[in-house]
Design a protein around this motif. Structure first.
Motif, PDB file in Angstrom:
ATOM      1  N   SER A   1       0.827  -1.210   0.000  1.00  0.00           N
ATOM      2  CA  SER A   1       0.000   0.000   0.000  1.00  0.00           C
ATOM      3  C   SER A   1       0.860   1.259   0.000  1.00  0.00           C
ATOM      4  O   SER A   1       0.551   2.246  -0.662  1.00  0.00           O
ATOM      5  CB  SER A   1      -0.932  -0.003   1.216  1.00  0.00           C
ATOM      6  OG  SER A   1      -1.837  -1.072   1.141  1.00  0.00           O
ATOM      7  N   LYS A   2       1.949   1.207   0.762  1.00  0.00           N
ATOM      8  CA  LYS A   2       2.839   2.368   0.799  1.00  0.00           C
ATOM      9  C   LYS A   2       3.486   2.593  -0.573  1.00  0.00           C
ATOM     10  O   LYS A   2       3.614   3.730  -1.034  1.00  0.00           O
ATOM     11  CB  LYS A   2       3.920   2.150   1.869  1.00  0.00           C
ATOM     12  CG  LYS A   2       4.676   3.426   2.235  1.00  0.00           C
ATOM     13  CD  LYS A   2       5.455   3.243   3.531  1.00  0.00           C
ATOM     14  CE  LYS A   2       6.106   4.569   3.945  1.00  0.00           C
ATOM     15  NZ  LYS A   2       6.811   4.463   5.234  1.00  0.00           N
ATOM     16  N   GLY A   3       3.891   1.496  -1.221  1.00  0.00           N
ATOM     17  CA  GLY A   3       4.456   1.612  -2.566  1.00  0.00           C
ATOM     18  C   GLY A   3       3.457   2.189  -3.550  1.00  0.00           C
ATOM     19  O   GLY A   3       3.800   3.030  -4.391  1.00  0.00           O
ATOM     20  N   ILE A   4       2.191   1.756  -3.450  1.00  0.00           N
ATOM     21  CA  ILE A   4       1.150   2.269  -4.348  1.00  0.00           C
ATOM     22  C   ILE A   4       0.948   3.765  -4.136  1.00  0.00           C
ATOM     23  O   ILE A   4       0.753   4.523  -5.093  1.00  0.00           O
ATOM     24  CB  ILE A   4      -0.165   1.488  -4.130  1.00  0.00           C
ATOM     25  CG1 ILE A   4       0.005   0.049  -4.623  1.00  0.00           C
ATOM     26  CG2 ILE A   4      -1.326   2.165  -4.844  1.00  0.00           C
ATOM     27  CD1 ILE A   4      -1.125  -0.884  -4.216  1.00  0.00           C
ATOM     28  N   ALA A   5       1.013   4.205  -2.894  1.00  0.00           N
ATOM     29  CA  ALA A   5       0.864   5.636  -2.606  1.00  0.00           C
ATOM     30  C   ALA A   5       1.981   6.443  -3.279  1.00  0.00           C
ATOM     31  O   ALA A   5       1.740   7.513  -3.861  1.00  0.00           O
ATOM     32  CB  ALA A   5       0.874   5.870  -1.098  1.00  0.00           C
ATOM     33  N   TYR A   6       3.216   5.933  -3.213  1.00  0.00           N
ATOM     34  CA  TYR A   6       4.326   6.616  -3.888  1.00  0.00           C
ATOM     35  C   TYR A   6       4.156   6.556  -5.411  1.00  0.00           C
ATOM     36  O   TYR A   6       4.445   7.520  -6.122  1.00  0.00           O
ATOM     37  CB  TYR A   6       5.662   5.987  -3.494  1.00  0.00           C
ATOM     38  CG  TYR A   6       6.207   6.499  -2.181  1.00  0.00           C
ATOM     39  CD1 TYR A   6       6.581   7.837  -2.042  1.00  0.00           C
ATOM     40  CD2 TYR A   6       6.361   5.652  -1.080  1.00  0.00           C
ATOM     41  CE1 TYR A   6       7.082   8.313  -0.839  1.00  0.00           C
ATOM     42  CE2 TYR A   6       6.852   6.124   0.126  1.00  0.00           C
ATOM     43  CZ  TYR A   6       7.217   7.463   0.238  1.00  0.00           C
ATOM     44  OH  TYR A   6       7.713   7.936   1.416  1.00  0.00           O
ATOM     45  N   TYR A   7       3.660   5.408  -5.914  1.00  0.00           N
ATOM     46  CA  TYR A   7       3.482   5.273  -7.361  1.00  0.00           C
ATOM     47  C   TYR A   7       2.467   6.279  -7.884  1.00  0.00           C
ATOM     48  O   TYR A   7       2.649   6.851  -8.959  1.00  0.00           O
ATOM     49  CB  TYR A   7       3.040   3.850  -7.714  1.00  0.00           C
ATOM     50  CG  TYR A   7       2.799   3.675  -9.182  1.00  0.00           C
ATOM     51  CD1 TYR A   7       3.856   3.444 -10.056  1.00  0.00           C
ATOM     52  CD2 TYR A   7       1.515   3.789  -9.719  1.00  0.00           C
ATOM     53  CE1 TYR A   7       3.640   3.320 -11.417  1.00  0.00           C
ATOM     54  CE2 TYR A   7       1.289   3.660 -11.072  1.00  0.00           C
ATOM     55  CZ  TYR A   7       2.354   3.424 -11.917  1.00  0.00           C
ATOM     56  OH  TYR A   7       2.136   3.309 -13.276  1.00  0.00           O
ATOM     57  N   ARG A   8       1.415   6.520  -7.120  1.00  0.00           N
ATOM     58  CA  ARG A   8       0.395   7.480  -7.564  1.00  0.00           C
ATOM     59  C   ARG A   8       0.964   8.887  -7.684  1.00  0.00           C
ATOM     60  O   ARG A   8       0.468   9.702  -8.448  1.00  0.00           O
ATOM     61  CB  ARG A   8      -0.792   7.468  -6.597  1.00  0.00           C
ATOM     62  CG  ARG A   8      -1.674   6.242  -6.764  1.00  0.00           C
ATOM     63  CD  ARG A   8      -2.746   6.162  -5.713  1.00  0.00           C
ATOM     64  NE  ARG A   8      -3.587   4.983  -5.908  1.00  0.00           N
ATOM     65  CZ  ARG A   8      -4.390   4.481  -4.987  1.00  0.00           C
ATOM     66  NH1 ARG A   8      -4.459   5.067  -3.795  1.00  0.00           N
ATOM     67  NH2 ARG A   8      -5.116   3.403  -5.244  1.00  0.00           N
ATOM     68  N   GLN A   9       2.012   9.160  -6.906  1.00  0.00           N
ATOM     69  CA  GLN A   9       2.708  10.444  -7.033  1.00  0.00           C
ATOM     70  C   GLN A   9       3.811  10.372  -8.083  1.00  0.00           C
ATOM     71  O   GLN A   9       4.518  11.347  -8.310  1.00  0.00           O
ATOM     72  CB  GLN A   9       3.323  10.837  -5.683  1.00  0.00           C
ATOM     73  CG  GLN A   9       2.312  11.006  -4.564  1.00  0.00           C
ATOM     74  CD  GLN A   9       2.982  11.278  -3.225  1.00  0.00           C
ATOM     75  OE1 GLN A   9       3.956  12.016  -3.155  1.00  0.00           O
ATOM     76  NE2 GLN A   9       2.457  10.690  -2.173  1.00  0.00           N
TER      77      GLN A   9
END
Length: 454
Positions: A8-16
Motif C-alpha cells: 500500500s505504501k508503494g502504491i501511494a508513492y506510485y500514484r505520485q
C-alpha cells in the motif's frame, strides 16, 4: 499483513509517480507476500511490479505479468481485471502492435459495461487516442484524448493527463498547427514543474519547442527550454538507471533463485543417484567452458566491430566524388551531375528515415528514372540500392544513439522505428549486416566507453 502494508505504501508513492520509492516498497512487500498463500496479494504485487517493468521499457516482461493478472483478477476483482487489461493494451501500443492495442481497448470498454463498472472507460479511450496518434490518425487521436481528459483530470491522475497533453501536442504538430501544439507541450512542462513527472517518450515535446522558438528567432525562450531539457534528461537518466538496476538486482534475481530452489527440490524428489548427478555436472562444466570460450572470442570480435563503427562515424563527412569527363553511364554528364547532387542532398536530409522507401519512389522524388539512380549509387557509393539505403539508416541511428543517451534504453523495435525501418527484424538484420554487431552489442560497448570516461 506486513506485506500488504508495504505494498500500500508503494502504491501511494506510485500514484505520485515517485517511482524509485515505489519500487523500494514493492520489493519489500514482495519479499513478505511471496512466503504466503494469499493469491490476491501475490497478484497485486505482480501487477505493481509490472507497472515498473512497463516504465523501464521491458514491455515483453510486463505483458507476461499483466496477462497473468488478467487471468486471476477476472474471477472476482473487476477493477483489478480492468486495470490489467488497460496496461496490457498500453504495452502493446508501445511495442508497435497497434491492432491488438485497439482490440484490448474495445474489449476493456465492453467488459466494463458488462460488469457495470465504467470507471476505467476514459482510460481505454485515452489509450486508444494515443494509439491512433502513433499510427498517424491525428484527428481521431485528438477527438479521443480530448473526450477522456476531463475525467482523468478530475480523478487527479496528473501522469495520464500529462501524457494526453503530450500526444495532443504531437498530433497538432503533425497537422501543421504548431502554435496550438506548443500550448499543449507547455502544459506537459507545467506538470513536470509541479510533480517532477516526465516519461522518456515525452521529452520530444521539449525538442519540438526548442526547434519552434529557434525558427521564429526567440533565442531567449529557446535557451530556456534547452535548459529544461537538460534538466529533464538528468532526471530521467538518474531515475531510470536506479529503477533498472534495482529491479534486476533485487526482483529478477530473487525470482531466479526461487526457480533454482524449485528445480533442486524437484531433482531431490526424483532421487537421482550420485553417478548420474556427477555425470550431469561434468557435462555441464564442459558445456559451460565451451560457451565461455566462445563468448570471450565473440566479445573480442564485437569490440573490434564496435571500434570500427565508431571510427566510421567519427569520419562520417563524406568525400563527394566529382563527375568524370567520360562517365561510362547511360546518361549525359549533365544528367549525372544533377542526379548525384540530388543524392547528396538526400543523404543529409530526414527523408532517409521514411519507411517503405524504394528505388522507384526515390527516383520519383529526384525527377529521374530508377535506372539512372541505380547507376549513380553503384558508381559513386559502390553499393546496391538496398544496401546503400540501409547503410544510411544504420549510420543515422548509430550516431543518434551515441549523442542521445536516452535512446540507449529504447527497445530494438523503437530504435528501428526511429531509423525508419518497417520492422524490428529488418532493422536488426540491417544493423548486423552493415556493422557486424547487433544494436544491443553496440549499445553495451558504448555504455562501457561512456562509463570509462566519466
Amino acid at each position: 499483513m506486513i506485506g500488504a502494508a508495504y505494498l500500500s505504501k508503494g502504491i501511494a508513492y506510485y500514484r505520485q509517480k515517485r517511482l524509485a520509492e515505489a519500487l523500494d516498497f514493492y520489493l519489500i512487500a514482495d519479499s513478505y507476500i511471496i512466503k504466503t498463500a494469499n493469491e490476491y496479494q501475490i497478484y497485486k504485487a505482480k501487477y505493481n511490479i509490472g507497472l515498473i517493468k512497463f516504465y523501464l521499457g521491458f514491455y515483453g516482461e510486463a505483458i507476461a505479468l499483466f496477462e497473468e493478472c488478467i487471468g486471476f483478477f477476472k474471477r472476482d476483482d473487476t477493477r483489478g481485471y480492468l486495470n490489467s487489461l488497460h496496461m496490457l493494451g498500453v504495452c502493446y501500443n508501445m511495442v508497435g502492435n497497434h491492432g491488438l492495442c485497439s482490440e484490448i481497448n474495445k474489449r476493456g470498454i465492453e467488459e466494463g459495461r458488462r460488469l457495470e463498472n465504467t470507471d476505467m472507460e476514459p482510460y481505454f479511450v485515452h489509450s486508444e487516442g494515443v494509439n491512433q496518434c502513433l499510427i498517424h490518425n491525428y484527428a481521431l487521436a485528438i477527438e479521443k484524448i480530448k473526450s477522456a481528459l476531463p475525467a482523468i483530470s478530475k480523478a487527479g491522475d496528473f501522469a495520464n493527463e500529462s501524457i494526453g497533453h503530450f500526444y495532443l501536442g504531437k498530433s497538432y504538430w503533425a497537422l501543421g498547427n504548431k502554435e496550438l501544439a506548443i500550448t499543449y507541450f507547455k502544459k506537459v512542462d507545467q506538470i513536470y514543474e509541479r510533480k517532477d513527472y516526465l516519461r522518456p517518450d515525452m521529452r520530444e515535446g521539449y525538442e519540438l519547442m526548442i526547434s519552434y522558438y529557434e525558427s521564429i528567432g526567440l533565442q531567449d525562450v529557446q535557451l530556456y527550454y534547452i535548459k529544461k531539457l537538460l534538466r529533464a534528461d538528468r532526471m530521467l537518466h538518474k531515475t531510470y538507471a536506479y529503477l533498472q538496476g534495482k529491479i534486476h538486482k533485487e526482483y529478477d534475481t530473487k525470482k531466479l533463485k526461487q526457480q533454482k530452489n524449485d528445480i533442486e527440490k524437484s531433482l531431490n524428489r526424483r532421487k537421482y543417484n550420485d553417478r548420474i548427478f556427477i555425470s550431469v555436472i561434468v557435462a555441464l562444466c564442459v558445456f559451460v567452458i565451451a560457451i565461455i570460450t566462445r563468448y570471450l572470442k565473440s566479445k573480442k570480435e564485437i569490440r573490434r566491430k564496435y571500434e570500427e563503427l565508431v571510427q566510421k562515424l567519427e569520419a562520417s563527412k563524406k568525400v563527394k566524388s566529382a563527375t568524370s569527363e567520360n562517365n561510362g553511364l547511360s546518361m549525359s554528364k549533365d544528367a549525372e551531375a544533377m542526379v548525384l547532387s540530388q543524392v547528396e542532398k538526400f543523404e543529409d536530409s530526414k527523408k532517409i528515415r521514411e519507411r517503405d522507401l524504394n528505388l522507384t519512389k526515390l527516383a520519383g522524388f529526384f525527377n529521374t528514372n530508377p535506372k539512372y539512380l541505380s547507376e549513380i549509387i553503384l558508381k559513386y557509393r559502390q553499393k546496391s540500392f538496398n544496401n546503400y539505403l540501409n547503410g544510411l539508416k544504420v549510420d543515422y541511428i548509430a550516431e543518434k544513439i551515441r549523442n542521445e543517451r536516452m535512446l540507449q534504453n529504447y527497445t530494438d523495435k523503437a530504435l528501428g522505428e526511429e531509423a525508419g525501418f518497417s520492422s524490428t527484424r529488418r532493422f536488426v538484420n540491417a544493423f548486423e549486416t552493415q556493422t557486424g554487431i547487433s544494436p544491443r552489442d553496440f549499445i553495451e560497448e558504448l555504455k562501457k566507453d561512456q562509463q570509462a570516461n566519466t
